[in-house]
Design an enzyme around this catalytic site. Structure first.
Site, PDB file in Angstrom:
ATOM      1  N   PHE A   1       0.750  -1.294  -0.082  1.00  0.00           N
ATOM      2  CA  PHE A   1       0.190   0.147  -0.142  1.00  0.00           C
ATOM      3  C   PHE A   1       1.029   1.216   0.102  1.00  0.00           C
ATOM      4  O   PHE A   1       0.907   2.207  -1.063  1.00  0.00           O
ATOM      5  CB  PHE A   1      -1.180  -0.223   1.220  1.00  0.00           C
ATOM      6  CG  PHE A   1      -1.535   1.423   1.604  1.00  0.00           C
ATOM      7  CD1 PHE A   1      -1.929   2.011   0.871  1.00  0.00           C
ATOM      8  CD2 PHE A   1      -1.397   1.644   3.092  1.00  0.00           C
ATOM      9  CE1 PHE A   1      -2.616   3.237   1.214  1.00  0.00           C
ATOM     10  CE2 PHE A   1      -1.923   2.785   3.524  1.00  0.00           C
ATOM     11  CZ  PHE A   1      -2.544   3.616   2.709  1.00  0.00           C
TER      12      PHE A   1
ATOM     13  N   TYR B   1       5.344  -7.565  16.029  1.00  0.00           N
ATOM     14  CA  TYR B   1       5.477  -6.411  15.306  1.00  0.00           C
ATOM     15  C   TYR B   1       6.019  -5.221  15.880  1.00  0.00           C
ATOM     16  O   TYR B   1       7.170  -4.514  15.578  1.00  0.00           O
ATOM     17  CB  TYR B   1       4.127  -5.936  14.749  1.00  0.00           C
ATOM     18  CG  TYR B   1       4.073  -4.733  13.774  1.00  0.00           C
ATOM     19  CD1 TYR B   1       4.574  -4.893  12.549  1.00  0.00           C
ATOM     20  CD2 TYR B   1       3.488  -3.353  14.279  1.00  0.00           C
ATOM     21  CE1 TYR B   1       4.373  -3.650  11.772  1.00  0.00           C
ATOM     22  CE2 TYR B   1       3.478  -2.418  13.477  1.00  0.00           C
ATOM     23  CZ  TYR B   1       3.858  -2.543  12.162  1.00  0.00           C
ATOM     24  OH  TYR B   1       3.759  -1.380  11.114  1.00  0.00           O
TER      25      TYR B   1
ATOM     26  N   LYS C   1       9.886  -3.741  15.252  1.00  0.00           N
ATOM     27  CA  LYS C   1      10.195  -2.597  14.877  1.00  0.00           C
ATOM     28  C   LYS C   1      11.049  -1.903  15.740  1.00  0.00           C
ATOM     29  O   LYS C   1      12.007  -1.169  15.360  1.00  0.00           O
ATOM     30  CB  LYS C   1       8.921  -1.714  14.617  1.00  0.00           C
ATOM     31  CG  LYS C   1       7.935  -2.344  13.410  1.00  0.00           C
ATOM     32  CD  LYS C   1       8.643  -1.536  12.147  1.00  0.00           C
ATOM     33  CE  LYS C   1       7.545  -2.287  11.069  1.00  0.00           C
ATOM     34  NZ  LYS C   1       8.067  -1.708   9.685  1.00  0.00           N
TER      35      LYS C   1
ATOM     36  N   GLU D   1      29.181   1.264  11.768  1.00  0.00           N
ATOM     37  CA  GLU D   1      29.336   0.950  10.590  1.00  0.00           C
ATOM     38  C   GLU D   1      29.318   2.336   9.714  1.00  0.00           C
ATOM     39  O   GLU D   1      29.670   2.530   8.418  1.00  0.00           O
ATOM     40  CB  GLU D   1      28.753  -0.282   9.860  1.00  0.00           C
ATOM     41  CG  GLU D   1      28.688  -1.386  10.660  1.00  0.00           C
ATOM     42  CD  GLU D   1      29.958  -2.113  10.542  1.00  0.00           C
ATOM     43  OE1 GLU D   1      30.943  -1.641   9.657  1.00  0.00           O
ATOM     44  OE2 GLU D   1      30.265  -2.865  11.274  1.00  0.00           O
TER      45      GLU D   1
HETATM   46  P1  NAD Z   1       1.423  -3.565   3.043  1.00  0.00           P
HETATM   47  O1  NAD Z   1       1.353  -4.745   3.883  1.00  0.00           O
HETATM   48  O2  NAD Z   1       0.462  -3.057   2.230  1.00  0.00           O
HETATM   49  O3  NAD Z   1       3.074  -3.565   2.666  1.00  0.00           O
HETATM   50  C1  NAD Z   1       3.971  -4.225   3.053  1.00  0.00           C
HETATM   51  C2  NAD Z   1       4.839  -4.792   1.795  1.00  0.00           C
HETATM   52  O4  NAD Z   1       5.961  -5.444   2.269  1.00  0.00           O
HETATM   53  C3  NAD Z   1       3.974  -5.875   1.134  1.00  0.00           C
HETATM   54  O5  NAD Z   1       4.172  -5.362  -0.277  1.00  0.00           O
HETATM   55  C4  NAD Z   1       4.656  -7.021   1.407  1.00  0.00           C
HETATM   56  O6  NAD Z   1       4.377  -8.073   0.476  1.00  0.00           O
HETATM   57  C5  NAD Z   1       6.082  -6.896   1.370  1.00  0.00           C
HETATM   58  N1  NAD Z   1       6.915  -7.664   2.411  1.00  0.00           N
HETATM   59  C6  NAD Z   1       6.246  -8.319   3.888  1.00  0.00           C
HETATM   60  N2  NAD Z   1       7.297  -9.366   4.114  1.00  0.00           N
HETATM   61  C7  NAD Z   1       8.449  -9.111   3.228  1.00  0.00           C
HETATM   62  C8  NAD Z   1       9.387 -10.128   3.234  1.00  0.00           C
HETATM   63  N3  NAD Z   1       9.999 -10.836   3.981  1.00  0.00           N
HETATM   64  N4  NAD Z   1      10.164  -9.661   2.064  1.00  0.00           N
HETATM   65  C9  NAD Z   1       9.641  -8.945   0.997  1.00  0.00           C
HETATM   66  N5  NAD Z   1       8.795  -8.351   1.013  1.00  0.00           N
HETATM   67  C10 NAD Z   1       7.801  -8.337   2.131  1.00  0.00           C
HETATM   68  O7  NAD Z   1       1.851  -2.295   4.320  1.00  0.00           O
HETATM   69  P2  NAD Z   1       1.889  -0.865   4.405  1.00  0.00           P
HETATM   70  O8  NAD Z   1       0.764  -0.236   5.136  1.00  0.00           O
HETATM   71  O9  NAD Z   1       1.953  -0.245   3.145  1.00  0.00           O
HETATM   72  O10 NAD Z   1       3.009  -0.625   5.036  1.00  0.00           O
HETATM   73  C11 NAD Z   1       4.412  -0.411   4.734  1.00  0.00           C
HETATM   74  C12 NAD Z   1       5.443  -0.092   5.782  1.00  0.00           C
HETATM   75  O11 NAD Z   1       5.095   1.043   6.617  1.00  0.00           O
HETATM   76  C13 NAD Z   1       5.693  -1.310   6.859  1.00  0.00           C
HETATM   77  O12 NAD Z   1       6.871  -1.329   7.253  1.00  0.00           O
HETATM   78  C14 NAD Z   1       4.734  -0.932   8.029  1.00  0.00           C
HETATM   79  O13 NAD Z   1       5.209  -1.459   9.074  1.00  0.00           O
HETATM   80  C15 NAD Z   1       4.855   0.612   8.019  1.00  0.00           C
HETATM   81  N6  NAD Z   1       3.721   1.318   8.813  1.00  0.00           N
HETATM   82  C16 NAD Z   1       2.748   1.439   8.068  1.00  0.00           C
HETATM   83  C17 NAD Z   1       1.407   1.953   8.829  1.00  0.00           C
HETATM   84  C18 NAD Z   1       0.210   2.056   7.982  1.00  0.00           C
HETATM   85  O14 NAD Z   1      -0.970   2.566   8.864  1.00  0.00           O
HETATM   86  N7  NAD Z   1      -0.208   1.896   6.735  1.00  0.00           N
HETATM   87  C19 NAD Z   1       1.800   2.518   9.849  1.00  0.00           C
HETATM   88  C20 NAD Z   1       3.159   2.572  10.511  1.00  0.00           C
HETATM   89  C21 NAD Z   1       4.100   1.783   9.855  1.00  0.00           C
END
Ligand code: NAD
Ligand code: UDP
Length: 344
Positions: free
Chosen positions: A38, A170, A174, A188
């Site tokens: 997303f 999670y 993080k 590093e």
């Molecule tokens: P999302 O689930 O849509 O996207 C995460 C992506 O990472 C997906 O495309 C998934 O296939 C990929 N992925 C997961 N594990 C993987 C792995 N081992 N190797 C390769 N690819 C992998 O989630 P998002 O909402 O787009 O979140 C993106 C980032 O932002 C995440 O790190 C999330 O923790 C952080 N985040 C998002 C929010 C939110 O509200 N959307 C809030 C806080 C933090």
């Protein structure tokens, strides 16, 4: 529709969204892990439109090719199916490290994998950054504050996390990712940037994401009852995805190295939020259904964005009303698409 190889050779080339022209020395090679997800796919759109070369690495756990398909075949774009728990050798100038499941139902599905992605996966990306001397931005989260005792949450707060609860895979994953980032920076000399992202919503959220925005909109659109977990007085602050992308890019390009909150400080409780969604979805006639509270659900969450304003000159621009209307339109189309015989 089948075509022969001869026909393929003469096919009209695919057309792409417009991009800026960047000359060779200004153009960067940028890796976006989780770029088919997303947030990642919106970031990819921004970086591609700016004229950079973008490489997406994704294992498609929660991401979809469809989110980036409009770039597939473009000379500046590459999509690699790879799990970041395994090392990756590649030449890049910058890394936006977003790969990790993000919604509670997704990250709780396989907690061990969530921990591996955020620890081993982050080590792999920091190691890559060190090897090729790339700047790396880590997508951290407001979940590092856990169920906070301080309100609103500023970056100096150390958090209140249950290390063995259902969200720990999670939250602690993080937190370790942040610890690893500063260890690599100190030991590093890797250039790290850490974004603590608060609840974000917008088009391309997964329909089965299970997060409150997608659940409530889908329920309202289909006249199903809106499910509130617990008493509904818990709060969240929601930012629209393009605001987040602007903040991530500003942070990557800044010289500020400590963690920075990126979120919209306008806070609503979940009861109010259900009413807001009902009023935006025309004709929604959903009732409210209260379900048992989820374990360790943070009760109040609102970012203090003083730091982002001061060091990045950033603050959210998109109002909740404008952003939610776009999200509602997206989910309306998703419902239609899912009713078609072939659902990609
Ligand atoms: P999302 O689930 O849509 O996207 C995460 C992506 O990472 C997906 O495309 C998934 O296939 C990929 N992925 C997961 N594990 C993987 C792995 N081992 N190797 C390769 N690819 C992998 O989630 P998002 O909402 O787009 O979140 C993106 C980032 O932002 C995440 O790190 C999330 O923790 C952080 N985040 C998002 C929010 C939110 O509200 N959307 C809030 C806080 C933090
Ligand atoms: N929530 C809810 N109904 C739902 C989904 C979520 O009441 O159908 C609540 C959830 O308990 C939490 C808030 O909405 O208090 C935000 O949940 P979400 O999963 O979107 O994100 P979180 O901020 O908890 O990671």
């Amino acid at each position: 529709l089948e075509i022969s190889l001869e026909q393929a050779e003469f096919r009209i080339p695919k057309t792409f969204p417009n991009i800026k022209f960047l000359n060779y020395k200004d153009r960067k090679r940028i890796l976006v892990t989780g770029g088919a997800g997303f947030v990642g796919s919106h970031l990819v759109d921004y970086l591609m439109k700016e004229g950079h070369e973008v490489i997406v690495v994704d294992n498609f756990f929660t991401g979809r090719k469809r989110n980036v398909e409009h770039w597939i075949g473009h000379g500046n774009f590459e999509l690699i199916h790879h799990d970041i728990v395994n090392p990756l050798l590649i030449e890049v100038d910058e890394i936006y490290h977003l790969a990790s499941p993000a919604s509670p139902p997704h990250y709780m599905l396989n907690p061990v994998k969530t921990i591996k992605t955020n620890t081993v996966g982050t080590i792999n990306m920091l190691g890559l950054a060190r090897r090729v001397n790339a700047r790396i931005l880590i997508a951290s989260t407001s979940e590092v504050y856990g169920d906070p005792e301080i309100h609103p949450q500023s970056e100096s707060y150390w958090g209140h996390v249950n290390p063995i609860g259902p969200r720990a895979c999670y939250d602690e994953g993080k937190r370790v990712a942040e610890t690893l980032s500063y260890a690599y920076a100190k030991q590093e000399k890797v250039q790290v940037r850490v974004a603590r992202i608060f609840n974000t919503y917008g088009p391309r959220m997964h329909m089965n994401d299970g997060r409150v925005v997608s659940n409530f909109i889908l329920q309202a659109l289909q006249n199903e009852s809106i499910t509130i977990y617990g008493h509904g007085k818990q709060t969240r602050s929601f930012q629209y995805v393009t605001d987040l992308v602007d903040g991530l890019v500003a942070l990557m390009n800044s010289s500020y190295t400590l963690p920075i909150n990126l979120g919209n400080p306008i806070e609503h409780n979940i009861d109010e939020f259900a009413q807001i969604i009902k009023s935006i979805v025309n004709g929604a006639d959903s009732s409210i259904r209260y379900l048992p509270a989820v374990e360790d659900d943070p009760q109040r969450r609102r970012p203090d964005i003083t730091r982002a304003k001061k060091y990045l000159n950033w603050e959210p621009k998109v109002s909740l009303d404008t952003g939610l209307r776009k999200a509602v339109e997206y989910f309306r189309r998703e419902i239609l698409r899912s009713s078609m015989p072939i659902f990609p």
